[in-house]
Design a protein around this motif. Structure first.
Motif, short mmCIF file in Angstrom:
data_model
loop_
_atom_site.label_atom_id
_atom_site.label_comp_id
_atom_site.label_asym_id
_atom_site.label_seq_id
_atom_site.Cartn_x
_atom_site.Cartn_y
_atom_site.Cartn_z
N ILE A 87 0.84 -1.21 0.00
CA ILE A 87 0.00 0.00 0.00
C ILE A 87 0.87 1.25 0.00
O ILE A 87 0.63 2.21 -0.73
CB ILE A 87 -0.94 -0.01 1.22
N GLY A 88 1.91 1.23 0.84
CA GLY A 88 2.78 2.41 0.96
C GLY A 88 3.50 2.77 -0.31
O GLY A 88 3.66 3.96 -0.63
N CYS A 89 3.95 1.77 -1.06
CA CYS A 89 4.69 2.08 -2.29
C CYS A 89 3.80 2.76 -3.32
O CYS A 89 4.25 3.64 -4.07
CB CYS A 89 5.34 0.82 -2.86
N LEU A 90 2.52 2.37 -3.37
CA LEU A 90 1.60 3.02 -4.31
C LEU A 90 1.35 4.47 -3.90
O LEU A 90 1.29 5.37 -4.76
CB LEU A 90 0.28 2.25 -4.36
N ILE A 91 1.22 4.69 -2.60
CA ILE A 91 1.08 6.07 -2.11
C ILE A 91 2.36 6.86 -2.40
O ILE A 91 2.32 7.99 -2.89
CB ILE A 91 0.78 6.07 -0.60
N LEU A 142 9.23 4.83 1.32
CA LEU A 142 10.67 5.02 1.14
C LEU A 142 11.22 4.16 0.01
O LEU A 142 12.04 4.61 -0.79
CB LEU A 142 11.40 4.68 2.45
N ASN A 143 10.77 2.91 -0.06
CA ASN A 143 11.28 2.01 -1.10
C ASN A 143 10.85 2.44 -2.50
O ASN A 143 11.53 2.12 -3.48
CB ASN A 143 10.78 0.59 -0.84
N ALA A 144 9.73 3.13 -2.61
CA ALA A 144 9.28 3.61 -3.92
C ALA A 144 10.10 4.80 -4.40
O ALA A 144 10.23 5.02 -5.61
CB ALA A 144 7.80 3.99 -3.86
N ILE A 145 10.66 5.57 -3.47
CA ILE A 145 11.30 6.83 -3.83
C ILE A 145 12.82 6.76 -3.82
O ILE A 145 13.48 7.31 -4.72
CB ILE A 145 10.83 7.95 -2.86
N ILE A 146 13.41 6.11 -2.83
CA ILE A 146 14.86 6.15 -2.68
C ILE A 146 15.61 5.65 -3.92
O ILE A 146 16.54 6.31 -4.41
CB ILE A 146 15.29 5.37 -1.42
N PRO A 147 15.28 4.48 -4.51
CA PRO A 147 16.01 4.06 -5.71
C PRO A 147 15.84 5.04 -6.88
O PRO A 147 16.78 5.24 -7.66
CB PRO A 147 15.39 2.69 -6.04
N ASN A 270 -2.13 6.69 -14.68
CA ASN A 270 -2.29 6.32 -13.28
C ASN A 270 -1.93 4.85 -13.14
O ASN A 270 -1.56 4.19 -14.12
CB ASN A 270 -3.71 6.62 -12.79
N TYR A 271 -2.04 4.30 -11.94
CA TYR A 271 -1.59 2.93 -11.72
C TYR A 271 -2.37 1.92 -12.57
O TYR A 271 -1.80 0.94 -13.05
CB TYR A 271 -1.73 2.58 -10.24
N VAL A 272 -3.66 2.15 -12.76
CA VAL A 272 -4.47 1.21 -13.54
C VAL A 272 -4.07 1.24 -15.00
O VAL A 272 -3.83 0.20 -15.63
CB VAL A 272 -5.97 1.51 -13.37
N ARG A 426 8.12 7.86 -13.40
CA ARG A 426 9.22 7.04 -12.88
C ARG A 426 8.97 6.58 -11.45
O ARG A 426 9.24 5.42 -11.11
CB ARG A 426 10.53 7.82 -12.96
N ALA A 427 8.49 7.45 -10.58
CA ALA A 427 8.24 7.04 -9.19
C ALA A 427 7.10 6.03 -9.13
O ALA A 427 7.16 5.06 -8.38
CB ALA A 427 7.92 8.26 -8.33
N LYS A 428 6.05 6.25 -9.93
CA LYS A 428 4.95 5.28 -9.95
C LYS A 428 5.44 3.93 -10.50
O LYS A 428 5.04 2.87 -10.02
CB LYS A 428 3.80 5.79 -10.82
N GLY A 429 6.29 3.99 -11.52
CA GLY A 429 6.83 2.75 -12.08
C GLY A 429 7.66 1.99 -11.08
O GLY A 429 7.53 0.76 -10.94
N ASN A 430 8.51 2.70 -10.34
CA ASN A 430 9.30 2.03 -9.31
C ASN A 430 8.40 1.46 -8.22
O ASN A 430 8.69 0.42 -7.64
CB ASN A 430 10.31 2.99 -8.70
N ALA A 431 7.28 2.16 -7.96
CA ALA A 431 6.32 1.66 -6.97
C ALA A 431 5.77 0.30 -7.39
O ALA A 431 5.53 -0.58 -6.54
CB ALA A 431 5.18 2.65 -6.78
N TRP A 432 5.56 0.10 -8.68
CA TRP A 432 5.09 -1.20 -9.15
C TRP A 432 6.12 -2.29 -8.84
O TRP A 432 5.77 -3.44 -8.55
CB TRP A 432 4.79 -1.17 -10.64
N GLY A 433 7.42 -1.94 -8.91
CA GLY A 433 8.44 -2.89 -8.53
C GLY A 433 8.32 -3.27 -7.06
O GLY A 433 8.46 -4.45 -6.69
N VAL A 434 8.06 -2.28 -6.20
CA VAL A 434 7.89 -2.55 -4.77
C VAL A 434 6.64 -3.40 -4.54
O VAL A 434 6.60 -4.22 -3.62
CB VAL A 434 7.83 -1.24 -3.97
#
Length: 586
Positions: A87-91, A142-147, A270-272, A426-434
């Motif tokens: 949930i946090g990575c999507l936020i 943090l994991n969605a943003i730091i990398p 968006n994510y969808v 880019r941040a949303k894309g990395n969030a999908w990795g998380v």
């Protein structure tokens, strides 16, 4: 620079020193991430935790080992954290793209502090599950943003080693958590609540340091360009790279061009729409394909076995015949080897590339898991010195597995999502990795107690099979990103084919056309059959290089023709030289 506060570190440091400071900030966040993972290994073995508070097990009076009576509850408490990270990575991905990397890091640190406070004060299993969920939410942000932040500010030639250094601190966090718990277990009575409450509370220290210090760090120049703060972004990039003439200008112009091209899809992705690849303007970018790639790479990172080894190492060593007392320090030693093995990746990742790093890792870890399972079975079936020898062999291969993972698969699945997405998402894309990491980790930590109880050493064979699966998966589906700028990587994914060999061939064609500097149609009497410079974002001709209406073939290879064919029309009333790109043919 007036727009950047005078206390910002970019005013006082530049080039390597500034990069090292940013790397330290990112490393602090990654340290917390590792500590939070490694912490549960010791917490699960604290008597007051599993017996008096959570009620999922009791202590064996003969051996002193934990006897788990409710494996689902034990796994559920651990895995609730990963639901929070999902949930946090999507936020975090959404906030990171709209409000910036710095504010998102601060939010994640603050939220994780709240979760840590509730965990340390937990009075029941339900309380602990809710607290783990909150803590995971902050970690997910943090994991969605730091990398993303680290990859956007680092030079392309050292981007891999830059992030690999941070993940050395990740495993240092795992080691710190484990050895702290081990030391407390030797100093305090086994039933003391301090054994598990203090290690949980200790994570608040790096989180508070992160929250307080992040405000003096520069924002990502790529995000600044995206939101229209180009003067500030150009200044920050100059401080990061040094005013090195054409090199900085070339990198900055690539960033600005990428931003201009992506404006057509701003607010649509968006994510969808990203997941299904249906957002406006996403067809040529193949966003949906990229999302699937990063999700499955992270899922497989956990299912090759590391989640089970990290959290349930003592269980694995007991299966191998190691006694309860010995399994504690052996697990700690394994984590220490793990930490030092990550340094290998610092020196190899930018030299051999992402794909070869994953290849040799999968082969080595697969062999190790099958060998560890085999020697564990031999140890169970034998007695005396033979059983001990087989047990030692099984432990050796667990150590080897962990070391190879630290040198290979630890870093790449976190780096790859931060590299392959366009700046706009880019941040949303990395969030999908998380999301993929959370799913893989959550599933495995939830099922591991059940699997070990039902299958014993055969669980390691499942991990070995997963390692075998990753070799053809990477070979066929994951293009190389090493030594390529973040803007160039978009060219790789402009191919309509999902196969890596087609993507590389297409990339080579597009780069050849771009570097030739030719024109598709003659401007002011130029030569016939010439081709335009290609945009680094879409692989299509740049708007600035379109002086005439195009129709027809481009010459060159079939792939090059397909990607380069576009239609254009003059903007009514526009100034001389302005042209609008329309839908490309094919």
């Amino acid at each position: 620079m007036e727009l950047v506060h005078r206390y910002n570190l970019a005013h006082h440091y530049h080039t390597d020193r500034l990069l090292h400071l940013i790397n330290a900030l990112a490393g602090l966040s990654i340290f917390f991430f590792g500590y939070d993972q490694g912490m549960m290994g010791g917490v699960n073995n604290a008597e007051d935790y599993y017996d008096s508070t959570m009620h999922f097990g009791h202590k064996d009076p003969a051996t002193g080992a934990v006897v788990v009576t409710n494996t689902l509850l034990q796994g559920g408490i651990v895995s609730a954290y990963y639901l929070g990270t999902l949930i946090g990575c999507l936020i975090g991905g959404s906030i990171g793209d709209t409000h910036g990397r710095i504010k998102s890091i601060a939010l994640g640190a603050l939220w994780a502090v709240i979760g840590a406070v509730f965990q340390a004060s937990a009075q029941s299993a339900r309380w602990m599950i809710c607290a783990r969920l909150l803590n995971g939410l902050g970690t997910g942000i943090l994991n969605a943003i730091i990398p993303v932040y680290a990859s956007e500010i680092s030079p392309p030639t050292t981007r891999g080693s830059f992030i690999a250094q941070e993940f050395t601190l990740n495993i240092f966090g795992v080691c710190s958590a484990y050895w702290l718990s081990y030391a407390l277990s030797r100093l305090l009575p086994s039933a003391s609540p301090f054994l598990w409450r203090f290690p949980i509370a200790f994570q608040i220290v790096p989180l508070l340091v992160l929250f307080v210090s992040v405000w003096i760090f520069p924002e990502s120049p790529r995000w600044l360009a995206k939101v229209g703060r180009e003067g500030e972004g150009r200044w920050v990039l100059g401080r990061l790279r040094g005013e090195n003439g054409g090199e900085v200008e070339g990198e900055w112009s690539g960033v600005v061009e990428e931003v201009e091209v992506e404006k057509k899809s701003a607010g649509v992705q968006n994510y969808v729409t990203m997941f299904f690849g249906t957002g406006e303007g996403s067809e040529g970018l193949h966003i949906g394909r990229r999302v699937q790639l990063v999700i499955w790479l992270q899922v497989m990172q956990e299912w090759i076995g590391i989640a089970g080894v990290t959290v349930y190492a003592q269980t694995i060593f007991r299966i191998a015949g190691i006694g309860n007392e010995e399994s504690g320090w052996v697990s700690g030693l394994n984590n220490t080897v793990y930490m030092f093995s990550t340094l290998i990746c610092v020196f190899t990742l930018d030299r051999i590339g992402r794909r070869w790093t994953l290849y040799w890792g999968s082969v080595g870890m697969g062999i190790s898991m099958f060998a560890a399972g085999t020697f564990s079975r031999l140890g169970i079936e034998n007695t005396g010195d033979a059983a001990k020898q087989y047990g030692v062999a099984a432990v050796f291969f667990i150590f080897l597995f962990t070391a190879i993972f630290g040198a290979t698969w630890l870093t790449v699945p976190w780096l790859y999502p931060a590299e392959i997405f366009p700046l706009e998402v880019r941040a949303k894309g990395n969030a999908w990795g998380v999301v993929g990491w959370s799913i893989g980790n959550g599933m495995l930590t939830f099922l591991c107690p059940v699997m070990f109880e039902a299958l014993d050493e055969k669980t390691l064979y499942i991990f070995g099979i997963c390692n075998i699966i990753t070799v053809p998966m990477v070979y066929c589906l994951y293009p190389e990103t090493n030594q390529r700028t973040l803007e160039e990587i978009n060219l790789i994914f402009s191919s309509d084919s999902i196969w890596t060999w087609d993507a590389e061939r297409n990339f080579k064609n597009l780069k050849t056309q771009d570097e030739a500097g030719s024109r598709l149609l003659p401007a002011n009497g130029g030569g016939e059959g010439e081709q335009p410079l290609l945009d680094p974002e879409t692989g299509l001709p740049r708007e600035s290089d379109m002086p005439a209406v195009l129709s027809g073939s481009t010459g060159g290879s079939d792939e090059g023709q397909k990607e380069a064919q576009v239609k254009m029309k003059r903007l009514g009333g526009a100034e001389e030289g302005q042209w609008l790109l329309e839908e490309g043919e094919g």
